[in-house]
Design an enzyme around this catalytic site. Structure first.
Site, PDB file in Angstrom:
ATOM      1  N   ASP A 215       0.823  -1.196   0.000  1.00  0.00           N
ATOM      2  CA  ASP A 215       0.000   0.000   0.000  1.00  0.00           C
ATOM      3  C   ASP A 215       0.867   1.259   0.000  1.00  0.00           C
ATOM      4  O   ASP A 215       1.514   1.570   1.003  1.00  0.00           O
ATOM      5  CB  ASP A 215      -0.887  -0.031   1.259  1.00  0.00           C
ATOM      6  CG  ASP A 215      -1.909   1.083   1.265  1.00  0.00           C
ATOM      7  OD1 ASP A 215      -2.012   1.801   0.257  1.00  0.00           O
ATOM      8  OD2 ASP A 215      -2.602   1.228   2.279  1.00  0.00           O
TER       9      ASP A 215
ATOM     10  N   ASP B  86      -1.930   5.857  -5.867  1.00  0.00           N
ATOM     11  CA  ASP B  86      -2.146   4.988  -4.712  1.00  0.00           C
ATOM     12  C   ASP B  86      -2.335   3.550  -5.194  1.00  0.00           C
ATOM     13  O   ASP B  86      -3.204   3.278  -6.023  1.00  0.00           O
ATOM     14  CB  ASP B  86      -3.402   5.483  -3.978  1.00  0.00           C
ATOM     15  CG  ASP B  86      -3.744   4.614  -2.775  1.00  0.00           C
ATOM     16  OD1 ASP B  86      -2.855   3.915  -2.277  1.00  0.00           O
ATOM     17  OD2 ASP B  86      -4.912   4.654  -2.331  1.00  0.00           O
TER      18      ASP B  86
END
Lengths: 418, 31
Positions: free
Chosen positions: A125, A327
């Site tokens: 992440d 992201d």
């Protein structure tokens, strides 16, 4: 007419409908294995060992719903950081929660932790910082995970961080929460926007990325109470910009340089590679921007978008008003309202020969292609600051629930300042 | 903010040169 048709096809993908749907078998395990390179696998795809529990697998609609939770959380976190400097100190005006939602956390890598090392599959992440995994004895709660839960008492290289260590205070920026203290051991707590959370001991341990790449004294969370959308995986690998992220902790070794390739769900595996192996040919660079209010996110500048070879009429201020982050944990790209509106209008024009159907969660431009064998889909290109032109793969243009519901894989923000 | 999500990043080589202050996109490397 032939010239027009030729031009149209030049700016379109012509594909078989079957290629749009998720594959049921893992077609390859090759990937691009390099030094310090980890294999990246789609959590819900056929190459994932974590996806065998079909009964509990989320639907596409649920994945998109979780994705919206993550986006809402990112938006509120950035808005909160932005407001913080413009408001007087007043606890009543501050939201009670911060941190990003995990959403569906689509991609994971497998790393080794401890001595002897235990393999753990962690969601990777770039939108968060703290790495954590579930740990025995799971004082309060551990959800079900695929691999055995990490037990620090069986590792020769684990040690707790004490409450008085300066390292303990670094948790505040990495998690958004002040650290706690149990006896002399530093406690972390991280809560995500969808109510998922992890709480546990802050420790350090030997982290094995590959057989030749080992990070000693890696700071991470040893979770004793973990609940939420992490099912199947052993935790999370934080690749943000905070001091505690894996990227920052390995800066001496890899120079804050990493790269990845995310596989399309139907196409085998990708990679996550640390360090500059110098083999990335054909890569074009755009400036990586830092927002002082939200320094852990990776900001980039979109300058233009084209659909089917047509440059969309979007003022540059539309993109610069709120900025854009990249992201790895958000599934669907979110655009400012004016940009999404322009994209949708042009896409619908170019797809007017195909019948539209119901929306799929946040995706409002969907088609019933069940009566077609092949379809022609407009190509979409993104342009970033620095004259970087990125042609999206077809899998980045369409999101298919089934042949009867194939959707444009973009969504708009509700507010231009989001 | 806008967010460039992972569906759109699929099959691209995404390079984070954080120290160098730049982010790169390259042609697909994982297929």
């Amino acid at each position: 007419r032939q010239a027009t048709e030729s031009r149209r096809l030049q700016h379109a993908h012509t594909v078989k409908i079957s290629s749009l749907l998720p594959a049921s078998v893992c077609t390859s395990t090759k990937g691009n294995i390099k030094k310090a390179s980890l294999k990246v696998v789609h959590r819900h795809g056929p190459c994932s060992q974590l996806s065998k529990d079909k009964a509990n697998a989320p639907t596409l609609s649920e994945i998109l719903s979780h994705d919206q939770s993550r986006v809402n959380s990112i938006q509120s976190r950035i808005a909160f950081n932005s407001r913080k400097n413009s408001l007087e100190d007043s606890q009543a005006t501050l939201p009670s929660k911060s941190g990003s939602s995990l959403g569906s956390g689509n991609y994971f890598v497998t790393v080794g932790l401890g001595s002897p090392k235990k393999d753990l599959s962690l969601i990777f992440d770039t939108g968060s910082d703290l790495t954590w995994t579930q740990c025995e004895p799971c004082v309060r709660y551990c959800y079900k995970q695929q691999e055995p839960t990490f037990d620090p008492s069986k590792s020769a290289t684990y040690s707790n961080i004490t409450c008085t260590s300066p390292l303990c205070s670094q948790l505040s920026s990495a998690t958004g929460n002040s650290p706690g203290c149990s006896s002399t051991t530093c406690l972390y707590g991280i809560q995500y926007g969808d109510q998922s959370f992890s709480v546990g001991y802050f420790g350090k341990e030997k982290l094995t990325l590959t057989s030749t790449d080992v990070v000693n004294d890696f700071l991470f969370g040893c979770g004793q109470n973990n609940q939420g959308l992490f099912r199947g995986t052993a935790g999370l690998l934080g690749l943000g910009r905070d001091k505690l992220s894996l990227v920052s902790q390995t800066s001496q070794k890899y120079g804050k340089y990493f790269s990845y390739c995310l596989p399309s769900m139907s196409s085998s595996t990708g990679h996550l590679t640390f360090g500059n192996s110098g083999t990335s040919s054909g890569v074009k660079f755009t400036p990586l921007l830092t927002d002082s209010q939200s320094p852990s996110f990776y900001f980039i500048d979109i300058t233009a978008i084209s659909v089917g070879g047509r440059s969309l009429s979007i003022s540059k201020s539309v993109f610069s008003t709120a900025g854009t982050i990249i992201d790895s944990g958000t599934v669907i790209t979110r655009l400012p309202p004016a940009a999404y509106s322009a994209m949708r209008t042009t896409f619908r024009q170019l797809m007017k020969n195909y019948p539209m159907t119901d929306a799929l969660s946040i995706l409002d431009t969907c088609y019933d292609l069940s009566n077609y064998t092949t379809v022609t889909i407009p190509k979409i290109n993104f342009f970033f600051n620095g004259n970087v032109n990125v042609a999206l793969d077809l899998t980045g243009i369409l999101y298919a629930a089934s042949a009867s519901q194939v959707c444009l894989a973009f969504a708009g923000n509700s507010d231009a300042t989001d | 903010v806008g967010i460039f999500g992972n569906v759109q990043q699929q099959t691209l080589e995404v390079v984070y040169d954080v120290a160098g202050g730049k982010l790169g996109f390259g042609p697909g490397k994982c297929s």
